[in-house]
Design a protein around this motif. Structure first.
Motif, PDB file in Angstrom:
ATOM      1  N   GLU A 120       0.851  -1.335  -0.298  1.00  0.00           N
ATOM      2  CA  GLU A 120      -0.128   0.018  -0.056  1.00  0.00           C
ATOM      3  C   GLU A 120       0.967   0.856   0.092  1.00  0.00           C
ATOM      4  O   GLU A 120       0.495   2.359  -0.657  1.00  0.00           O
ATOM      5  CB  GLU A 120      -0.807   0.365   1.291  1.00  0.00           C
ATOM      6  N   LYS A 121       1.548   1.437   0.546  1.00  0.00           N
ATOM      7  CA  LYS A 121       2.994   2.746   0.784  1.00  0.00           C
ATOM      8  C   LYS A 121       4.172   2.104   1.636  1.00  0.00           C
ATOM      9  O   LYS A 121       4.273   1.085   1.901  1.00  0.00           O
ATOM     10  CB  LYS A 121       2.484   3.623   1.611  1.00  0.00           C
ATOM     11  N   VAL A 122       5.391   2.868   1.246  1.00  0.00           N
ATOM     12  CA  VAL A 122       6.092   2.546   2.160  1.00  0.00           C
ATOM     13  C   VAL A 122       6.422   4.156   2.879  1.00  0.00           C
ATOM     14  O   VAL A 122       6.484   4.810   2.768  1.00  0.00           O
ATOM     15  CB  VAL A 122       7.900   3.037   1.733  1.00  0.00           C
ATOM     16  N   ILE A 123       6.767   3.362   4.621  1.00  0.00           N
ATOM     17  CA  ILE A 123       7.104   3.816   5.673  1.00  0.00           C
ATOM     18  C   ILE A 123       8.022   3.785   5.849  1.00  0.00           C
ATOM     19  O   ILE A 123       9.178   3.270   5.499  1.00  0.00           O
ATOM     20  CB  ILE A 123       5.314   3.173   6.884  1.00  0.00           C
ATOM     21  N   GLN A 124       8.588   4.385   7.180  1.00  0.00           N
ATOM     22  CA  GLN A 124      10.018   4.621   7.457  1.00  0.00           C
ATOM     23  C   GLN A 124      10.147   4.457   9.243  1.00  0.00           C
ATOM     24  O   GLN A 124       9.030   4.991   9.957  1.00  0.00           O
ATOM     25  CB  GLN A 124      10.399   5.995   7.508  1.00  0.00           C
ATOM     26  N   ILE A 125      10.280   2.947   9.900  1.00  0.00           N
ATOM     27  CA  ILE A 125      10.552   2.382  10.712  1.00  0.00           C
ATOM     28  C   ILE A 125      12.205   2.567  10.573  1.00  0.00           C
ATOM     29  O   ILE A 125      13.257   1.873  10.993  1.00  0.00           O
ATOM     30  CB  ILE A 125      10.516   1.602  10.739  1.00  0.00           C
ATOM     31  N   ASN A 126      12.864   3.276  11.946  1.00  0.00           N
ATOM     32  CA  ASN A 126      13.819   4.155  12.618  1.00  0.00           C
ATOM     33  C   ASN A 126      14.975   3.803  11.526  1.00  0.00           C
ATOM     34  O   ASN A 126      15.625   3.149  10.871  1.00  0.00           O
ATOM     35  CB  ASN A 126      14.026   2.629  13.868  1.00  0.00           C
TER      36      ASN A 126
END
Length: 261
Positions: free
Chosen positions: A242-248
Motif C-alpha cells: 500500500e505504501k512505503v514507511i520509515q521505521i528507525n
C-alpha cells in the motif's frame, strides 16, 4: 515391501506410515531431554526429518519426518509468561535494530533480558497478552504479535516511560508502524530449525482469524523493503503493498489484506 502389521523392519519412510511406529518414534524423541533446544535441532534435524534416527546401509537417513510431527504436535496457543525466554530471542532476531531501540540496549543478552521483561508485563506491544505461540512438542517454534493499530501509541507509552526513567531517553514517541483502522501484525518469527514447514503461514492465518473475530476488515504488516522472499510469501497469502514507511530510519513496505466475512 512390508506386508501386514507393523514390523521392526526399517525402510526409510515406509515404517512411519504405521501409526504404532509413528507414535513410538515421537515418544522416543520427546524423551531426549539431555540435549539443549538448539543442540537438538542442530544435530538431529534436517530439511526432511525432524529427528534423524540413523542411516541405512546405503547411507539414506531414516527417522521422523516433519510432516508427521507437525500433523500431531503443532499447537497454536495464547502465550503465557513462562514463554518469556524463548519468545524474547525470537522477538530480538525478528526486530533487529528496532529491538535495540525499544529496549535501549545493544548487547544481545541485554536486549533479550529486557524483551523478556516486556513480555511478562501486561501492557506493551511485546506483552504475552498480544502474542500467539506455535508450539511443537512443548517447544516454542514460533510466534506472532498482533494488536489493533489504534492501540499502538498506548502500548508503546509503557516502554517510552521506562526508557525515559532508566536512561533519560528524550524520545517522545516511536515511528508509527500501523494505520489506526488496521489490525496489525507487529512481529512474525519462527525458530530457524522450524522454518520452511508452514508454521509462519499458520501463525499469519491465526492472526487473520483473530482480526476477523474482533471485527476488523483489514490486517496489515510491514516487511523490510529489500526482503523479497518474505514479500513473496505475503503476496501469496493475499497481501498487497500500500505504501512505503520509515521505521528507525529504514524503509518498509506496508502491506495490507482485506479480510473477507
Amino acid at each position: 515391501m512390508v506386508q501386514g502389521p507393523c514390523t521392526g523392519l526399517i525402510i526409510v519412510y515406509e515404517q512411519y506410515t504405521c501409526p504404532q511406529n509413528r507414535k513410538r518414534r515421537i515418544e522416543k524423541v520427546k524423551k531426549k531431554k539431555q540435549l539443549s533446544y538448539d543442540d537438538y535441532f542442530e544435530e538431529e534435524s534436517d530439511g526432511t526429518f525432524y529427528f534423524v534416527a540413523g542411516y541405512t546401509s546405503g547411507g539414506a537417513p531414516y527417522g521422523t519426518i516433519w510432516e508427521e510431527i507437525l500433523a500431531s504436535e503443532l499447537i497454536l496457543r495464547a502465550a503465557v509468561k513462562n514463554d518469556a525466554k524463548p519468545a524474547a530471542e525470537l522477538i530480538r532476531v525478528a526486530n533487529g535494530d528496532i529491538a535495540e531501540l525499544l529496549t535501549g540496549k545493544t548487547k544481545p543478552q541485554n536486549v533479550r533480558d529486557t524483551l523478556a521483561l516486556y513480555f511478562r508485563e501486561d501492557i506493551n506491544r511485546f506483552s504475552y497478552k498480544n502474542i500467539w505461540i506455535a508450539s511443537v512438542m512443548d517447544k516454542v517454534a514460533g510466534l506472532v504479535i498482533t494488536y489493533p493499530g489504534e492501540d499502538a501509541a498506548r502500548l508503546d507509552e509503557t516502554i517510552l516511560n521506562r526508557l525515559r526513567k532508566k536512561q533519560g531517553n528524550p524520545l517522545k514517541s516511536f515511528d508509527q508502524e500501523a494505520d489506526e483502522k488496521d489490525y496489525y501484525i507487529d512481529t512474525l518469527s519462527v525458530h530457524p530449525k522450524f522454518q520452511g514447514h508452514g508454521i509462519g503461514t499458520a501463525l499469519i492465518k491465526k492472526a487473520e482469524t483473530v482480526a476477523k473475530e474482533k471485527g476488523y476488515k483489514r490486517i496489515s504488516l510491514n516487511v523490510a523493503h529489500g526482503n523479497v522472499s518474505a514479500k513473496h510469501l505475503y503476496k501469496k497469502l493475499g497481501y498487497t503493498e500500500e505504501k512505503v514507511i520509515q521505521i528507525n530510519k529504514h524503509n518498509y513496505d506496508y502491506m495490507v489484506k482485506i479480510l473477507s466475512d
